[in-house]
Write an enzyme that holds these catalytic residues in place. Structure first.
Site, PDB file in Angstrom:
ATOM      1  N   HIS A 192       0.846  -1.211   0.000  1.00  0.00           N
ATOM      2  CA  HIS A 192       0.000   0.000   0.000  1.00  0.00           C
ATOM      3  C   HIS A 192       0.878   1.256   0.000  1.00  0.00           C
ATOM      4  O   HIS A 192       0.616   2.205  -0.722  1.00  0.00           O
ATOM      5  CB  HIS A 192      -0.863   0.056   1.276  1.00  0.00           C
TER       6      HIS A 192
ATOM      7  N   LYS B 189     -17.723  -4.258   9.765  1.00  0.00           N
ATOM      8  CA  LYS B 189     -16.588  -5.119   9.433  1.00  0.00           C
ATOM      9  C   LYS B 189     -15.722  -5.262  10.672  1.00  0.00           C
ATOM     10  O   LYS B 189     -15.254  -4.266  11.215  1.00  0.00           O
ATOM     11  CB  LYS B 189     -15.791  -4.479   8.296  1.00  0.00           C
TER      12      LYS B 189
ATOM     13  N   ARG C 278      -2.592  -5.861  -8.075  1.00  0.00           N
ATOM     14  CA  ARG C 278      -1.475  -6.782  -7.869  1.00  0.00           C
ATOM     15  C   ARG C 278      -1.396  -7.825  -8.969  1.00  0.00           C
ATOM     16  O   ARG C 278      -0.334  -8.191  -9.434  1.00  0.00           O
ATOM     17  CB  ARG C 278      -1.605  -7.492  -6.521  1.00  0.00           C
TER      18      ARG C 278
ATOM     19  N   SER D 131      -3.244  -7.169   3.468  1.00  0.00           N
ATOM     20  CA  SER D 131      -3.447  -7.064   4.914  1.00  0.00           C
ATOM     21  C   SER D 131      -3.788  -8.437   5.495  1.00  0.00           C
ATOM     22  O   SER D 131      -3.323  -8.793   6.587  1.00  0.00           O
ATOM     23  CB  SER D 131      -4.586  -6.085   5.219  1.00  0.00           C
TER      24      SER D 131
HETATM   25  O1  PNS Z   1      -8.991  -2.156   0.574  1.00  0.00           O
HETATM   26  P1  PNS Z   1     -10.363  -2.521   0.109  1.00  0.00           P
HETATM   27  O2  PNS Z   1     -11.105  -3.243   1.201  1.00  0.00           O
HETATM   28  O3  PNS Z   1     -10.340  -3.277  -1.184  1.00  0.00           O
HETATM   29  O4  PNS Z   1     -11.128  -1.130  -0.142  1.00  0.00           O
HETATM   30  C1  PNS Z   1     -12.447  -1.128  -0.603  1.00  0.00           C
HETATM   31  C2  PNS Z   1     -13.063   0.272  -0.549  1.00  0.00           C
HETATM   32  C3  PNS Z   1     -12.979   0.879   0.838  1.00  0.00           C
HETATM   33  C4  PNS Z   1     -12.331   1.180  -1.512  1.00  0.00           C
HETATM   34  C5  PNS Z   1     -14.550   0.098  -1.003  1.00  0.00           C
HETATM   35  O5  PNS Z   1     -15.148  -0.883  -0.233  1.00  0.00           O
HETATM   36  C6  PNS Z   1     -15.366   1.388  -0.911  1.00  0.00           C
HETATM   37  O6  PNS Z   1     -15.153   2.308  -1.647  1.00  0.00           O
HETATM   38  N1  PNS Z   1     -16.324   1.404   0.039  1.00  0.00           N
HETATM   39  C7  PNS Z   1     -17.183   2.554   0.259  1.00  0.00           C
HETATM   40  C8  PNS Z   1     -18.601   2.269  -0.255  1.00  0.00           C
HETATM   41  C9  PNS Z   1     -18.725   2.549  -1.752  1.00  0.00           C
HETATM   42  O7  PNS Z   1     -18.481   3.635  -2.229  1.00  0.00           O
HETATM   43  N2  PNS Z   1     -19.146   1.522  -2.529  1.00  0.00           N
HETATM   44  C10 PNS Z   1     -19.428   1.694  -3.943  1.00  0.00           C
HETATM   45  C11 PNS Z   1     -18.383   1.113  -4.827  1.00  0.00           C
HETATM   46  S1  PNS Z   1     -18.783  -0.572  -5.148  1.00  0.00           S
END
Ligand code: PNS
Length: 160
Positions: free
Chosen positions: A17, A41, A90, A128
């Site tokens: 990251h 979560k 990745r 993670s």
């Molecule tokens: O590191 P991650 O868990 O892959 O990150 C995911 C994240 C936080 C970027 C995604 O879950 C997110 O944007 N959540 C906020 C809700 C949202 O906007 N959802 C619409 C897009 S599907």
């Protein structure tokens, strides 16, 4: 002023990251790390703890700021004036999920672009979850996360 949001769960932030963040910070005027504040979560760390650890690990990056956010990512981008979302890729296995997320975000707000940066090959296995699993079984995570994070992860898994 070109502002980007690098969003994620970051439970915890890894060296992969951090590498994406540093590269994004060299491309944009400002990068805001957006830590998802999702109470449903069950993470190893609270959103506040994640923000603190990322702040510690990025104090030398002058154009980076760390915040947590609730709700939709595109709304957070609007709030902070960001026109781009940074995501790291990745491997091909990330692609399907990322394309769906891009499509949803673009549908919600086409003024916010998603910019994908490829992970360096040396970080292609790193996540993670992998860090937490290795730590649970007593493995060495020192070259996978920043030193302050390694310390906190070890403390936390030893407590459980
Ligand atoms: O590191 P991650 O868990 O892959 O990150 C995911 C994240 C936080 C970027 C995604 O879950 C997110 O944007 N959540 C906020 C809700 C949202 O906007 N959802 C619409 C897009 S599907």
């Amino acid at each position: 002023m070109k502002i980007a949001v690098y969003a994620g769960s970051f439970d915890p932030i890894t060296n992969g990251h951090l590498d994406i963040l540093k590269r994004a910070a060299s491309l944009f005027d400002h990068v805001i790390v957006g830590v998802l504040n999702n109470n449903e979560k069950n993470g190893l760390f609270s959103p506040e703890e994640r923000v603190d650890m990322i702040n510690d690990a990025t104090h030398d990056l002058e154009n980076v700021r760390v915040m947590h956010f609730n709700g939709l990512l595109v709304d957070f981008c609007d709030k902070v004036g960001a026109k781009a979302i940074i995501r790291g890729l990745r491997a091909i296995s990330d692609y399907e999920y990322e394309v769906r997320m891009f499509a949803a975000n673009y549908h919600l707000n086409s003024k916010v672009e998603t910019v994908f940066l490829m992970s360096q090959p040396k970080y292609s296995f790193l996540s993670s979850s992998v860090v937490k699993e290795i730590a649970y079984y007593g493995g060495n995570i020192n070259d996978m996360v920043p030193p302050n994070v390694a310390e906190e992860v070890k403390k936390r898994v030893n407590k459980r």
